[in-house]
Design an enzyme around this catalytic site. Structure first.
Site, PDB file in Angstrom:
ATOM      1  N   HIS A 186      -2.319  -2.583   9.982  1.00  0.00           N
ATOM      2  CA  HIS A 186      -1.691  -2.383  11.288  1.00  0.00           C
ATOM      3  C   HIS A 186      -0.275  -1.819  11.132  1.00  0.00           C
ATOM      4  CE1 HIS A 186      -0.842  -3.129  15.531  1.00  0.00           C
ATOM      5  NE2 HIS A 186       0.264  -3.745  15.160  1.00  0.00           N
ATOM      6  N   ILE A 223       7.618  -5.150  10.612  1.00  0.00           N
ATOM      7  CA  ILE A 223       7.606  -5.821   9.310  1.00  0.00           C
ATOM      8  C   ILE A 223       6.177  -5.834   8.787  1.00  0.00           C
ATOM      9  CG2 ILE A 223       8.048  -7.982   8.075  1.00  0.00           C
ATOM     10  CD1 ILE A 223      10.253  -8.587  10.154  1.00  0.00           C
ATOM     11  N   ARG A 270      19.481  -4.416   7.279  1.00  0.00           N
ATOM     12  CA  ARG A 270      19.606  -3.104   7.890  1.00  0.00           C
ATOM     13  C   ARG A 270      20.143  -3.175   9.320  1.00  0.00           C
ATOM     14  NH1 ARG A 270      16.549  -3.137   3.839  1.00  0.00           N
ATOM     15  NH2 ARG A 270      16.004  -1.310   2.608  1.00  0.00           N
ATOM     16  N   GLU A 325      -0.248  -8.499   6.637  1.00  0.00           N
ATOM     17  CA  GLU A 325      -1.359  -8.549   5.695  1.00  0.00           C
ATOM     18  C   GLU A 325      -2.429  -7.488   5.954  1.00  0.00           C
ATOM     19  OE1 GLU A 325      -2.819 -12.536   5.885  1.00  0.00           O
ATOM     20  OE2 GLU A 325      -0.939 -13.384   5.180  1.00  0.00           O
ATOM     21  N   THR A 326      -2.272  -6.711   7.025  1.00  0.00           N
ATOM     22  CA  THR A 326      -3.292  -5.723   7.371  1.00  0.00           C
ATOM     23  C   THR A 326      -2.680  -4.324   7.422  1.00  0.00           C
ATOM     24  OG1 THR A 326      -2.938  -5.796   9.759  1.00  0.00           O
ATOM     25  CG2 THR A 326      -4.422  -7.470   8.816  1.00  0.00           C
TER      26      THR A 326
END
Length: 145
Positions: free
Chosen positions: A78, A72, A117, A75-76
């Site tokens: 990554h 998911i 999903r 904020e980065t």
């Protein structure tokens, strides 16, 4: 009727999502006309899935693999690395080593998208991954000697 030994490699970082994905896989494999033996292993995250499949493939114990997990967006950056590199690793295994892999790693913006999903009552991406693995096993049998 063929016997297929399938390894599910599941990343339970979001356990409720990965459990639903695996349930979709297992339901689908149980419906197969072929005899299916299933084993599941857990890995810490989606990034580790390709490595686990590579190690398992070296053993020669399985005919096909199903990669499960969920990433998911946070904020980065990554997210981008994990999504891209796990997908790239699985594609490399499929193309270079001719492995039959069903791809069931969700890459989503939020939990609501992931649940939609993963749920068997909705998009059931576990089912899609299982069906992809079974189809790739058929192709592998046809083309790889």
């Amino acid at each position: 009727m063929a016997l297929h030994r399938i390894l599910i490699v599941n990343s339970p970082y979001y356990q409720h999502i990965s459990e639903e994905l695996e349930a979709g896989v297992r339901d689908t494999l149980a419906e197969s006309e072929d005899e299916i033996e299933i084993e599941t292993i857990m890995v810490p995250g989606a990034f580790e899935v390709p490595g686990a499949i590579a190690m398992a493939a070296d053993s020669g114990r399985w005919d096909g693999y199903i990669a499960l997990g969920c990433v998911i967006r946070g904020e980065t950056s990554h997210y981008d690395y994990v999504c891209g590199e796990s997908a790239r690793g699985l594609m490399r295994l499929a193309t270079e080593r001719r492995l039959a892999i069903g791809y069931g790693i969700l890459t989503v913006e939020n939990e609501a998208q992931a649940l939609a999903r993963a749920r068997r009552s909705e998009k059931n991406k576990g089912r899609d991954a299982a069906l992809a693995c079974l189809e790739m096993l058929k192709l592998r049998k046809k083309f790889v000697r």
